[in-house]
Write a protein that holds these residues in place. Structure first.
Motif, PDB file in Angstrom:
ATOM      1  N   ALA A 490       0.687  -1.279   0.138  1.00  7.45           N
ATOM      2  CA  ALA A 490       0.179   0.038  -0.092  1.00  7.45           C
ATOM      3  C   ALA A 490       0.946   1.597  -0.116  1.00  7.45           C
ATOM      4  O   ALA A 490       0.368   2.153  -0.789  1.00  7.45           O
ATOM      5  N   HIS A 492       3.834   1.493  -1.222  1.00  9.09           N
ATOM      6  CA  HIS A 492       4.468   1.861  -2.639  1.00  9.09           C
ATOM      7  C   HIS A 492       3.458   2.297  -3.712  1.00  9.09           C
ATOM      8  O   HIS A 492       3.863   3.374  -4.235  1.00  9.09           O
ATOM      9  N   LEU A 493       2.113   2.003  -3.375  1.00  9.53           N
ATOM     10  CA  LEU A 493       1.220   2.544  -4.096  1.00  9.53           C
ATOM     11  C   LEU A 493       0.926   4.055  -4.130  1.00  9.53           C
ATOM     12  O   LEU A 493       0.721   4.624  -4.953  1.00  9.53           O
ATOM     13  N   LEU A 496       3.385   5.693  -5.786  1.00 10.95           N
ATOM     14  CA  LEU A 496       3.099   5.951  -7.261  1.00 10.95           C
ATOM     15  C   LEU A 496       2.407   7.068  -7.530  1.00 10.95           C
ATOM     16  O   LEU A 496       2.462   7.541  -8.575  1.00 10.95           O
ATOM     17  N   ARG A 497       1.301   7.095  -6.869  1.00 17.13           N
ATOM     18  CA  ARG A 497       0.448   8.081  -6.983  1.00 17.13           C
ATOM     19  C   ARG A 497       1.093   9.457  -6.716  1.00 17.13           C
ATOM     20  O   ARG A 497       0.485  10.594  -7.219  1.00 17.13           O
ATOM     21  N   SER A 507       8.850  -0.144 -10.033  1.00 23.31           N
ATOM     22  CA  SER A 507       7.333  -0.366  -9.526  1.00 23.31           C
ATOM     23  C   SER A 507       7.367  -2.199  -9.522  1.00 23.31           C
ATOM     24  O   SER A 507       6.877  -2.739  -8.603  1.00 23.31           O
ATOM     25  N   ILE A 511       7.045  -4.783  -6.252  1.00 19.06           N
ATOM     26  CA  ILE A 511       5.962  -5.471  -6.176  1.00 19.06           C
ATOM     27  C   ILE A 511       6.230  -6.998  -6.068  1.00 19.06           C
ATOM     28  O   ILE A 511       5.969  -7.807  -5.032  1.00 19.06           O
TER      29      ILE A 511
END
Length: 555
Positions: A490, A492-493, A496-497, A507, A511
């Motif tokens: 979460a 990492h996401l 990214l945002r 990425s 993951i």
């Protein structure tokens, strides 16, 4: 010709009987015998008594030597203490020869009958294994009786008498023959009993028989050294030192054989008892003379056989002793030690992941990936070794341990494969493309890596000790790692945002990496399941009953 064939069959039965007793006793008491020995190394006199007691039960100094050699090889006991055990072991073996020198022919049918009944009716239990031992004891006494019967017609033959008279009375030749017979039969006890019986019937003169007994003692030392031939230099120290004691004792005894013969004739009426008493006296004398010299001899063999450089031998099995296969409990211990060796290599691979990621070290990555071939080879060797262990001869506890070792080595092999795949991905997606993780992403990977190493060490402890509390901790760590994986995925996401450039570039690798680390952790924590299951501490399902009802209604 018929009489000679009967004699050979009786000799074979004697050797087979001693083999049955030796393996049967080790199967019944194997773990306890090792425990008794391991607790007796603090004092050389206690060690001598422990060796005497264990070998009296096992009826094999070679078997005792193999057990104690494994302790020396692991560094759990000094060579000096182990040599004291072997001095007692030789006395114990010779005591059994004295016991069998009495007329026990009346006991043979009783032992065989009771043993067969116990073995056939309760074969898979401890009582069945004790029955196997009774059968072996009965066969020994029966074989001695048959040898006497078979030699009577032979001694009456003029040709045989002429041949016996023509035999040279050379002690050195007799010693060589006795040693060779002992190595071929794998039992000094059987050769001593055979020699005494043949001397009783007149087929051997007493001086020749005494020479053969000396040779049997040398042969038992050679046998232990041969059996330990494929082990480490540390494990070979004990049989080498024990053989030195025997050789020195025999060299001293050679000029005294004639005097001993005269003395035995004056004190003991029967030739059979003279031979076995000489055997007992020889080993008691060795114990008395050399108990104070175990230290100097130990230092000598330690210098002759220094600790090997294990880095060069890291790619091959170290502990899978083929001789130990005759003793299932000992063989399983050898396999467990080899499985820990395999786990050590896996730990080295796991530790190397982080330097490869941090330093983009292609050379180290290639070296670590090659180590997976070693892990696979060790897995194949351990699996093949365990399949050679007779499952029928295992107790319920040993059967569970067999399964634990197999499960552990399978999991370690799968961990090694996953690490190899991780390293290949890091090479392809990061090192060769010269990319790097964000500081936050790298910190997450470092944390997961630290938890993995800690869990691997805990898993090795669970495998070694089988503690339920530690196994439960390991499963708790599995759940904790799963939560960390979800949390870091979460995070990492979120990066990214936030359009973090480094996170976007790595990425896919990030993951995949945390997913592979979770898979590694699952294999590591799976080691806890057999321990918990055997203690009834594992539930059949992790789904709560209320959730199961909801799922059923939805279906």
């Amino acid at each position: 010709m018929q009489s000679l064939l009967n004699l050979l069959a009786a000799i074979a039965l004697l050797v087979w009987g001693t083999h049955i007793v030796r393996t049967g006793v080790l199967r019944v008491f194997g773990e306890n015998l090792r425990l008794v020995l391991s607790r007796s190394f603090g004092n050389r006199f206690k060690a001598l008594l422990a060796g005497l007691g264990v070998t009296t039960i096992v009826q094999s100094g070679t078997a005792t030597c193999l057990i104690v050699s494994s302790f020396v090889g692991k560094g759990l006991v000094t060579t000096a203490a182990a040599l004291a055990v072997m001095l007692g072991a030789d006395v114990g073996s010779s005591l059994m020869a004295v016991v069998f020198s009495f007329d026990l022919s009346w006991l043979s049918p009783l032992l065989i009958f009771v043993g067969v009944v116990m073995f056939t009716t309760r074969q898979a239990t401890a009582a069945g294994r004790i029955g196997r031992v009774l059968i072996g004891l009965g066969l020994i006494t029966l074989a001695l009786h048959l040898i006497v019967e078979a030699t009577r017609p032979l001694t009456a033959s003029p040709a045989v008498r002429a041949l016996l008279v023509a035999l040279p009375n050379e002690v050195l030749l007799d010693i060589v023959v006795g040693a060779a017979l002992t190595v071929m039969s794998y039992s000094s006890l059987a050769i001593v009993l055979l020699t005494a019986t043949l001397a009783e019937t007149g087929m051997l003169t007493a001086p020749v028989a005494l020479g053969l007994v000396l040779g049997a003692n040398v042969g038992s030392g050679l046998l232990a050294l041969i059996a330990a031939g494929g082990t480490t230099p540390q494990a070979r120290r004990l049989p080498l030192g024990n053989l030195m004691f025997k050789l020195i004792g025999v060299l001293v005894a050679i000029p005294l054989v004639g005097h001993a013969h005269v003395l035995l004739q004056d004190l003991i009426p029967t030739v059979h008892q003279q031979i076995v008493t000489f055997h007992l006296g020889f080993n008691i004398t060795l114990a008395v003379l050399f108990i104070g010299l175990t230290g100097p001899i130990a230092r000598l063999v330690d210098r002759w056989l220094p600790v090997a450089d294990t880095s060069a031998a890291n790619t091959r099995p170290r502990h899978l002793d083929p001789v130990a296969l005759a003793t299932p409990s000992l063989a399983i211990s050898c396999a467990a030690r080899e499985a820990l060796h395999q786990a050590d290599i896996v730990e080295t691979m796991l530790r190397g992941i982080l330097p490869v990621i941090r330093n983009n070290d292609l050379q180290l990555a290639e070296q670590l990936r090659r180590m997976d071939d070693t892990v696979d080879d060790l897995y194949a060797a351990i699996k093949f070794y365990l399949t050679q262990v007779s499952r029928e001869a295992l107790s319920e506890r040993e059967g569970r341990r067999w399964a634990d070792v197999m499960s552990f080595t399978i999991n370690m092999e799968q961990v090694g494969d996953t690490i190899e795949r991780v390293l290949q991905d890091v090479e392809d997606k990061k090192v060769r493309k010269n990319r790097s993780f964000s500081d936050a992403g790298m910190a997450e990977i470092v944390h997961l890596h630290e938890v993995l190493l800690s869990n691997l060490r805990l898993a090795m402890g669970v495998f070694l000790d089988g503690q339920v509390r530690d196994a439960q901790r390991l499963l708790e760590e599995k759940a904790r790692f799963r939560d960390l994986e979800h949390e870091y995925a979460a995070s990492h996401l979120a990066r990214l945002r936030g359009n973090t450039a480094q996170s976007i570039e790595t990425s896919s690798l990030h993951i995949d990496l945390i997913s592979d680390l979770k898979r590694i952790n699952s294999h590591i924590c799976s080691i806890a399941y057999p321990i918990l299951e055997s203690h009834g501490a594992l539930s059949k399902t992790r789904i709560r009953p209320s959730q199961l009802a909801d799922l059923t209604d939805e279906a």
